[in-house]
Scaffold this motif. Sequence first.
Motif, PDB file in Angstrom:
ATOM      1  N   ASN A 189      29.992  25.950  39.218  1.00  0.00           N
ATOM      2  CA  ASN A 189      29.494  25.095  40.452  1.00  0.00           C
ATOM      3  C   ASN A 189      29.671  23.537  40.116  1.00  0.00           C
ATOM      4  O   ASN A 189      30.053  22.525  40.827  1.00  0.00           O
ATOM      5  CB  ASN A 189      28.106  25.280  40.956  1.00  0.00           C
ATOM      6  N   ARG A 190      29.042  23.226  38.903  1.00  0.00           N
ATOM      7  CA  ARG A 190      28.998  21.654  38.727  1.00  0.00           C
ATOM      8  C   ARG A 190      30.410  21.181  38.535  1.00  0.00           C
ATOM      9  O   ARG A 190      30.772  19.951  38.952  1.00  0.00           O
ATOM     10  CB  ARG A 190      28.478  21.486  37.297  1.00  0.00           C
TER      11      ARG A 190
ATOM     12  N   ASP B  25      16.121  17.299  49.664  1.00  0.00           N
ATOM     13  CA  ASP B  25      17.236  17.917  49.992  1.00  0.00           C
ATOM     14  C   ASP B  25      18.022  18.391  48.774  1.00  0.00           C
ATOM     15  O   ASP B  25      18.571  17.727  47.950  1.00  0.00           O
ATOM     16  CB  ASP B  25      18.058  17.076  50.638  1.00  0.00           C
ATOM     17  N   TYR B  26      17.547  19.741  48.534  1.00  0.00           N
ATOM     18  CA  TYR B  26      18.209  20.396  47.245  1.00  0.00           C
ATOM     19  C   TYR B  26      19.603  21.004  47.387  1.00  0.00           C
ATOM     20  O   TYR B  26      20.122  21.588  48.568  1.00  0.00           O
ATOM     21  CB  TYR B  26      17.399  21.601  46.843  1.00  0.00           C
ATOM     22  N   ALA B  27      20.418  20.773  46.476  1.00  0.00           N
ATOM     23  CA  ALA B  27      22.012  21.119  46.668  1.00  0.00           C
ATOM     24  C   ALA B  27      22.600  20.185  47.773  1.00  0.00           C
ATOM     25  O   ALA B  27      23.177  20.763  48.675  1.00  0.00           O
ATOM     26  CB  ALA B  27      22.304  22.594  46.870  1.00  0.00           C
ATOM     27  N   CYS B  28      22.307  18.982  47.655  1.00  0.00           N
ATOM     28  CA  CYS B  28      22.253  17.940  48.631  1.00  0.00           C
ATOM     29  C   CYS B  28      23.922  17.806  49.018  1.00  0.00           C
ATOM     30  O   CYS B  28      24.155  17.273  50.175  1.00  0.00           O
ATOM     31  CB  CYS B  28      21.790  16.585  48.498  1.00  0.00           C
ATOM     32  N   GLY B  29      24.882  18.047  48.139  1.00  0.00           N
ATOM     33  CA  GLY B  29      26.314  17.541  48.391  1.00  0.00           C
ATOM     34  C   GLY B  29      26.241  16.189  48.682  1.00  0.00           C
ATOM     35  O   GLY B  29      25.545  15.329  48.169  1.00  0.00           O
ATOM     36  N   PRO B  30      27.065  15.611  49.456  1.00  0.00           N
ATOM     37  CA  PRO B  30      27.094  14.316  49.788  1.00  0.00           C
ATOM     38  C   PRO B  30      26.225  13.947  50.784  1.00  0.00           C
ATOM     39  O   PRO B  30      26.243  12.863  51.448  1.00  0.00           O
ATOM     40  CB  PRO B  30      28.648  14.298  50.399  1.00  0.00           C
ATOM     41  N   GLY B  31      25.393  14.811  51.303  1.00  0.00           N
ATOM     42  CA  GLY B  31      24.205  14.527  51.939  1.00  0.00           C
ATOM     43  C   GLY B  31      23.974  15.636  53.216  1.00  0.00           C
ATOM     44  O   GLY B  31      23.853  15.280  54.242  1.00  0.00           O
TER      45      GLY B  31
ATOM     46  N   ASP C 113      21.561  17.317  43.231  1.00  0.00           N
ATOM     47  CA  ASP C 113      22.433  18.219  43.283  1.00  0.00           C
ATOM     48  C   ASP C 113      23.140  18.239  41.627  1.00  0.00           C
ATOM     49  O   ASP C 113      22.871  17.377  40.927  1.00  0.00           O
ATOM     50  CB  ASP C 113      23.858  17.598  43.948  1.00  0.00           C
ATOM     51  N   ILE C 114      23.442  19.525  41.378  1.00  0.00           N
ATOM     52  CA  ILE C 114      23.992  19.902  40.057  1.00  0.00           C
ATOM     53  C   ILE C 114      25.194  19.161  39.675  1.00  0.00           C
ATOM     54  O   ILE C 114      25.655  18.864  38.506  1.00  0.00           O
ATOM     55  CB  ILE C 114      24.311  21.418  39.786  1.00  0.00           C
ATOM     56  N   ALA C 115      26.167  18.783  40.795  1.00  0.00           N
ATOM     57  CA  ALA C 115      27.264  18.089  40.509  1.00  0.00           C
ATOM     58  C   ALA C 115      27.382  16.570  40.693  1.00  0.00           C
ATOM     59  O   ALA C 115      27.033  16.013  41.709  1.00  0.00           O
ATOM     60  CB  ALA C 115      28.243  18.635  41.628  1.00  0.00           C
ATOM     61  N   PRO C 116      27.868  15.752  39.751  1.00  0.00           N
ATOM     62  CA  PRO C 116      27.434  14.479  39.686  1.00  0.00           C
ATOM     63  C   PRO C 116      28.252  13.804  40.705  1.00  0.00           C
ATOM     64  O   PRO C 116      27.862  12.643  41.178  1.00  0.00           O
ATOM     65  CB  PRO C 116      28.101  13.788  38.344  1.00  0.00           C
ATOM     66  N   GLY C 117      29.277  14.305  41.085  1.00  0.00           N
ATOM     67  CA  GLY C 117      30.565  13.758  42.196  1.00  0.00           C
ATOM     68  C   GLY C 117      29.904  13.782  43.473  1.00  0.00           C
ATOM     69  O   GLY C 117      29.929  12.724  44.142  1.00  0.00           O
TER      70      GLY C 117
ATOM     71  N   VAL D  22      21.240  13.848  39.946  1.00  0.00           N
ATOM     72  CA  VAL D  22      21.701  15.008  39.293  1.00  0.00           C
ATOM     73  C   VAL D  22      20.644  15.485  38.751  1.00  0.00           C
ATOM     74  O   VAL D  22      19.811  15.120  38.018  1.00  0.00           O
ATOM     75  CB  VAL D  22      22.756  14.716  38.315  1.00  0.00           C
ATOM     76  N   GLY D  23      20.610  17.286  39.023  1.00  0.00           N
ATOM     77  CA  GLY D  23      19.672  17.699  38.640  1.00  0.00           C
ATOM     78  C   GLY D  23      19.955  19.398  38.743  1.00  0.00           C
ATOM     79  O   GLY D  23      20.493  19.710  39.837  1.00  0.00           O
ATOM     80  N   ASP D  24      19.168  20.229  37.957  1.00  0.00           N
ATOM     81  CA  ASP D  24      19.254  21.490  38.465  1.00  0.00           C
ATOM     82  C   ASP D  24      17.662  22.177  38.335  1.00  0.00           C
ATOM     83  O   ASP D  24      17.168  22.284  37.308  1.00  0.00           O
ATOM     84  CB  ASP D  24      20.174  22.335  37.219  1.00  0.00           C
ATOM     85  N   LEU D  25      17.168  22.847  39.404  1.00  0.00           N
ATOM     86  CA  LEU D  25      15.983  23.249  39.591  1.00  0.00           C
ATOM     87  C   LEU D  25      15.884  24.723  39.213  1.00  0.00           C
ATOM     88  O   LEU D  25      14.948  25.288  39.360  1.00  0.00           O
ATOM     89  CB  LEU D  25      15.252  22.652  40.964  1.00  0.00           C
TER      90      LEU D  25
END
Length: 266
Positions: A8-9, A61-67, A99-103, A125-128
Amino acid sequence: MTDFASKNREVWHNAAKNYDAKPWQKRLIKQITEDIQAHAQWFGLSPLQPNDASTNVRLLDYACGPGTISIVSSLQHPYPLPHPFQALQPFITSSQGIDIAPGMVEEYNSRISLMNPAPDFHAQVGDLCSTEGVSEDLKSKNLFDFDIAAIGLGFHHFEHLQLSIDRLVERLKSGGALFIVDLLEKKGDVAIGEQNVDHGHGDDFAKEAARTVPHKHGFTREGMESMFNAAGLQDFDFVVLERLAVMGDGEGAFSKTIFIAKGSKA
């Protein structure tokens, strides 16, 4: 980090710039944005009053993506169509994306920076959801006591479902609400990855994206209620959105039913 988390990342980091570039993606985002806003009162939210400094409504907003949940319906937003990340902006004073993905985090913060005036929204960036625990930077006091926590179409990407809900509930204040927007499991539906569909990044990307989804059929009401109850949430409710989510264009397009589940912390 597990294989699913790593995948996913990697995949969503690389896809961040084109996450919502295709016409069908813009249509879907606009549709879900409208549905979220139509249910704002159901979430217990009211539009903010201008110049009311006494109101403070904080969103995680978790797993926020680009928002995807935080921001839509600002007339000042520079993009031609609203994004679901803006969906709650008229109802909240601040948003913290993770979000887990830095991009994706970079894209979220970049879009916020283009707004004038820029709202009090920020992502990191983070993973809960890690079974190994959370990193030190996610233990900061400012990452707790939220009024709302939300996951917008990201839940089916999580390996450890109950753990993710438990971790989000920990970060809510008493009386705070969790809501999850995701895919409804229905008998006869085609699983994610079984369709021949261009997700906006080419067929190769569609195959890669499907590998980031451990829950390819979505979720049932009963399953969501069980997990919410296990996390100690109260007042569970569940709505199935009337409009189907159409993903893709042309012969490869397919549709899925979307739900919103919610519960409140005692």
